[in-house]
Design an enzyme around this catalytic site. Structure first.
Site, mmCIF file in Angstrom:
data_model
loop_
_atom_site.group_PDB
_atom_site.id
_atom_site.type_symbol
_atom_site.label_atom_id
_atom_site.label_comp_id
_atom_site.label_asym_id
_atom_site.label_seq_id
_atom_site.Cartn_x
_atom_site.Cartn_y
_atom_site.Cartn_z
ATOM 1 N N ARG A 1 -11.807 -18.789 5.595
ATOM 2 C CA ARG A 1 -10.840 -18.975 6.672
ATOM 3 C C ARG A 1 -11.479 -19.082 8.048
ATOM 4 N NH1 ARG A 1 -6.261 -14.763 4.355
ATOM 5 N NH2 ARG A 1 -5.602 -16.176 2.704
ATOM 6 N N ALA B 1 0.823 -1.207 0.000
ATOM 7 C CA ALA B 1 0.000 0.000 0.000
ATOM 8 C C ALA B 1 0.860 1.262 0.000
ATOM 9 C CB ALA B 1 -0.949 -0.005 1.196
#
Lengths: 644, 261
Positions: free
Chosen positions: A337, A44
């Protein structure tokens, strides 16, 4: 304070296009008059710093590492999603959007997620142009694989080290701008405070980790790309340096912290082997494409395995319970998950866990090895298998892997609006540092996508909107706010050094991690959380009277660095507990035992909790104030997530 | 908590560790003892034990670089018993486990030794020279946006795979530390080969190799004498073939160079 998410009007698919047109532009000749600080050089941060510099802004990029390339994005294994539909299997921008909102258990903002899916396609093009060596088919085109929680093949990858290749791509773009003089790079510099001038973010205070020098830096806007806070649990798949300090200091200066209790526990990690354990290692989720998860059918058999009387490969098929395939026939081993992790925990709680500790389940590759041979498996997962063997001394080609869930990612983070601006004007947060796109659970291969989407394709547009309304006058560090913030940082360093207690920062960190894992981990309940809150408060008192830091502040002092980070983790830990207590529902990674369906699945309460919890700091030792951003869903129907 | 191998016996070890307060002060080897080291520990976890002991005893812990502890960030950089990253082939220090050592062993731990990598403190060195080499040309000059579709240019799988192999360099500097000349040729060659192999890197291949080599020389790295200890000690198996590619790229660039200086 009223939270304005600044979501553009209009149909979902047109919002971003319209918004890009509506945001104010900075005149090309004026761009060089603006300075932007970017903290963090992972996906990022590097992508944002490079892209902003290319546009003409003067960028100052900060990392506490010796090189931008060491940021923990480098360790991401499995891949990056993009709605390219190269495989002709029915993928689309809407499907990626839909999967992400659903996977996040309907606690993400629709408009942000749709934009993420839209720009995902550009990310792949950008990376290919940079020379990122993605996996390819024999015809020379890009290869894809399916990845946890998705029923289409939209994941692009570079063997088991996609994060490395993407980060090196962003790092190369950043390096190019350093060479051009448009980015000034500050390595080994850790941000220790945010500087505010007239209610706006105007700079940062850093400590140089080699010399200890405390410095101030000014800019017209500050972008935090400082990653997640998974290390609050001490043991996680995060790198050792990963910490919450930059985000937490910004929070204490007025940036709201959103959904801190939304943490992701990854199902496939190498289990803990001893008390000295310093970190946990992920085995990529891609392994679940071909590996089958199982435990022995009976506790008796599990007991014999734990004692080493039986080898797992010798256990008959009829004595095995492939519990994910049994419970979720549609998704099988590829359930998201949170579901996979919770089920593994449940098996171990039932006494059917394996390994000497009983805190592990098997991930078995015997079937695929039989189908395509060891060589074929090595082509796909060679580096992961080698890593597993190095750590455990067991050969996964012969014996199933032992895996157990571990803290991996934090969906919570600084609250940001559609422009990725925090509640502090001029302060932006990108990547894992913000809360915006993953709701209560992140899907596999979406973290890399979000980090690069924010940095390459969102912030370069949205930051201009703010800067265009800011006078292009030079900024400097003369304002008294800089000296004040600097003095605060120096005083804290002095304080940490002066305590000269008996327990090391690592001991405190482990104690905190134990509390968080036990009471605010894979399953939480009100009683445990209330207990945890008291424990954390006690730990915090003990820390400030008994921590031991050797050396001085004027040198490379890794104990001092650690102590400062642990102090912030302790404060964040308490807020996570508050947030988990305030959310009386289960959703995604936040599983409150009081709220579950008869089958033991997460039970959401959309009527009362379809909001973003944005916490507002109220001063030392004051309870934080909960602000709510209501989430509205106009394009997906809220349903009980089912992967059966 | 017992490990995966409950029968593994704890070890007592003697450590000879390089201690140096900062760049401008001379350093020396200092001996330490560590007890009850589990063979299941990683090498850095063993150093964590030492540092906790030192801190409790009121001594400054040993500074060393590390971060991901899964062999990919390239931070860790220890020279163990005279070898980059220690005795196990294809392994970074953080992935080296104590089961590779025996009870009673003496282990010598030094920082990378190279002029271009000055010591920050103890075992931590400054590898910013590598960043400056990348800044000299280790990239494709494309801005964000306006690039063709990812599938616009087909790249033969074997070329893509070779480029990938070169691109897996983690920038740790083990190659420099292993080389008697402290040459950075393996590091530079990995990036040059990756980008020279791919169509995206071809337009700049001449200037790239010239500029990166020039920067490498400026940083004070030594010359390459083709011994190959760099590739032998590389934790991620960067092949010596890349140096051959680098040499070819460099010669062909120089032969037709516009830079007459």
């Amino acid at each position: 304070m009223l939270l304005d998410s600044k979501i553009p009007e209009g149909p979902l698919a047109e919002k971003w296009e319209k918004h890009k047109f509506n945001v104010k532009l900075v005149n090309p000749a004026n761009k060089r008059k603006y300075d932007v600080i970017v903290v963090g050089t992972g996906l990022a941060g590097s992508s944002a710093a490079a892209s902003l510099a290319e546009l003409g802004y003067n960028v100052k990029a900060f990392t506490y590492h010796d090189s931008p390339r060491r940021a923990h994005s480098i360790a991401a294994q499995g891949g990056i999603n993009a709605a390219k539909n190269y495989q002709n299997d029915g993928d689309s921008i809407f499907r990626l959007f839909y999967d992400t909102v659903k996977g996040g258990d309907y606690r993400a903002r629709e408009a942000n997620v749709y934009r993420l899916a839209q720009v995902s396609v550009s990310i792949i093009d950008q990376c290919v142009a940079q020379g990122v060596p993605f996996a390819r088919e024999y015809g020379g085109l890009l290869a894809n694989r399916s990845f946890g929680g998705a029923q289409v093949s939209r994941t692009f990858y570079a063997r088991g080290q996609t994060g490395q290749q993407l980060l090196l791509g962003a790092y190369s773009a950043l390096s190019r701008q350093v060479a051009y003089g448009k980015v000034k790079l500050y390595t080994r510099s850790e941000m220790l405070d945010l500087v505010m001038v007239d209610g706006q973010a105007r700079g940062i205070v850093t400590r140089h980790l080699i010399t200890g020098e405390v410095e101030t830096h000014a800019a017209h806007a500050v972008v935090l790309a400082t990653g997640g806070y998974g290390n609050v649990f001490y043991l996680s798949t995060n790198a050792k340096y990963c910490n919450t300090t930059a985000a937490w200091r910004a929070h204490k200066k007025g940036a709201f912290f959103a959904n801190p209790c939304f943490t992701q526990i990854h199902p496939t990690c190498i289990p803990v082997s001893g008390d000295y354990q310093s970190k946990l290692t992920l085995m990529s989720e891609s392994l679940r494409n071909d590996g089958r998860v199982w435990v022995p059918k009976t506790t008796e058999m599990a007991e014999r395995v734990r004692k080493g009387e039986v080898k797992p490969q010798d256990i008959a098929e009829t004595d095995r319970d492939y519990f994910l395939e049994r419970k979720y026939p549609a998704f099988g081993n590829l359930v998201p998950r949170d579901v996979a992790s919770r089920n593994a925990k449940q098996m171990c709680d039932e006494g059917r866990g394996v390994g000497s500790t009983g805190l592990a389940v098997y991930l078995d590759f015997a079937e695929i090895i039989q189908r395509i041979g060891a060589e074929g498996v090595s082509q796909k997962y060679g580096n992961l298998f080698a890593m597993y063997e190095k750590i455990t001394d067991e050969n996964p080609y012969e014996r199933p892997m032992r895996i157990y869930p571990a803290v991996h990612y934090t969906m919570g983070g600084l609250w940001v609006d559609y422009n990725l601006q925090t509640t502090i004007p001029g302060l932006y947060a990108t990547g894992e540092c913000n809360f915006s796109d993953h709701g209560a659970n992140r899907l596999g291969a979406s973290a890399l996508m979000q980090g690069l989407a924010d940095g390459y394709f969102v912030i370069p547009y949205t930051i201009g909107d703010y800067l265009a309304a800011t006078a292009p006058k030079p900024v400097d560090t003369q304002h008294p706010a800089f000296a004040e913030a600097k003095a605060g940082v120096e005083a804290r360093t002095e304080q940490l050094l002066a305590i000269k207690g008996t327990r090391t920062p690592d001991q405190f960190h482990k104690a905190l991690g134990h509390i968080m894992w036990e009471y605010c981990g894979m399953a939480r309940n009100a009683e445990g959380l209330q207990f945890a809150k008291k424990e954390i408060q006690r730990l915090r008192k003990e820390f400030w009277s008994d921590v031991r830091v050797a050396g001085t502040g004027e040198e490379l002092n890794q104990t001092l660095e650690k102590a400062g980070r642990v102090a912030d983790f302790i404060e964040l830990g308490e807020l996570m507990v508050d947030d988990a207590l305030a959310r009386n529902e289960s959703c995604g990674g936040h599983f409150r035992e009081e709220y579950q369906t008869p089958e033991g699945e997460a039970l959401r309460d959309d009527e009362n909790y379809a909001y973003v919890a944005a916490w507002e700091y109220q001063g030392e030792n004051q309870p934080e104030k909960l602000n709510k951003e209501e989430l509205t869903f106009e394009n997906v129907k809220l349903t009980q997530r089912s992967y059966k | 908590m017992a490990g995966s191998n409950p029968n593994a016996k704890p070890m007592n070890l003697t450590l000879n560790v390089w201690r140096q307060p900062n760049r401008s002060t001379e350093g020396k080897m200092v001996e330490y003892k560590v007890k009850d080291i589990s063979p299941e520990m990683s090498f850095l976890e063993m150093l964590d034990v030492l540092n906790e002991d030192l801190l409790h005893a009121g001594t400054d812990p040993v500074a060393f670089d590390h971060d991901c502890r899964e062999g990919i960030c390239g931070s860790c950089d220890l020279f163990i018993n005279g070898r980059s990253h220690g005795p196990e082939k294809g392994t970074t220090t953080c992935q080296l486990h104590m089961r590779k050592f025996s009870d009673g062993d003496t282990i010598t731990i030094e920082p990378w030794r190279a002029n271009a990598f000055p010591v920050n403190k103890d075992l931590s060195v400054d590898r910013s020279a590598f960043d400056r080499i990348i800044q000299a040309g280790g990239y494709v000059s494309v801005n964000t946006g306006g690039v063709p579709d990812g599938n616009e240019i087909a790249i033969p799988k074997d070329i893509a795979d070779r480029a990938f192999e070169a691109a897996t360099c983690i920038g740790c500097g083990a190659c420099v530390a292993a080389c008697k000349n402290a040459s950075a040729m393996l590091f530079v060659s990995a990036k040059v080969s990756q980008l020279a192999l791919l169509p995206q890197g071809k337009p700049e291949r001449k200037t790239r190799v010239e500029n990166m080599i020039e920067q490498m020389d400026k940083e004070g790295f030594g010359a390459c004498s083709n011994i190959g200890s760099c590739a032998a000690e590389c934790p991620v198996g960067i092949s010596l073939e890349n140096i051959a590619i680098l040499n070819r790229e460099y010669i062909s660039a120089k032969a037709t160079s516009n830079n007459l200086a």
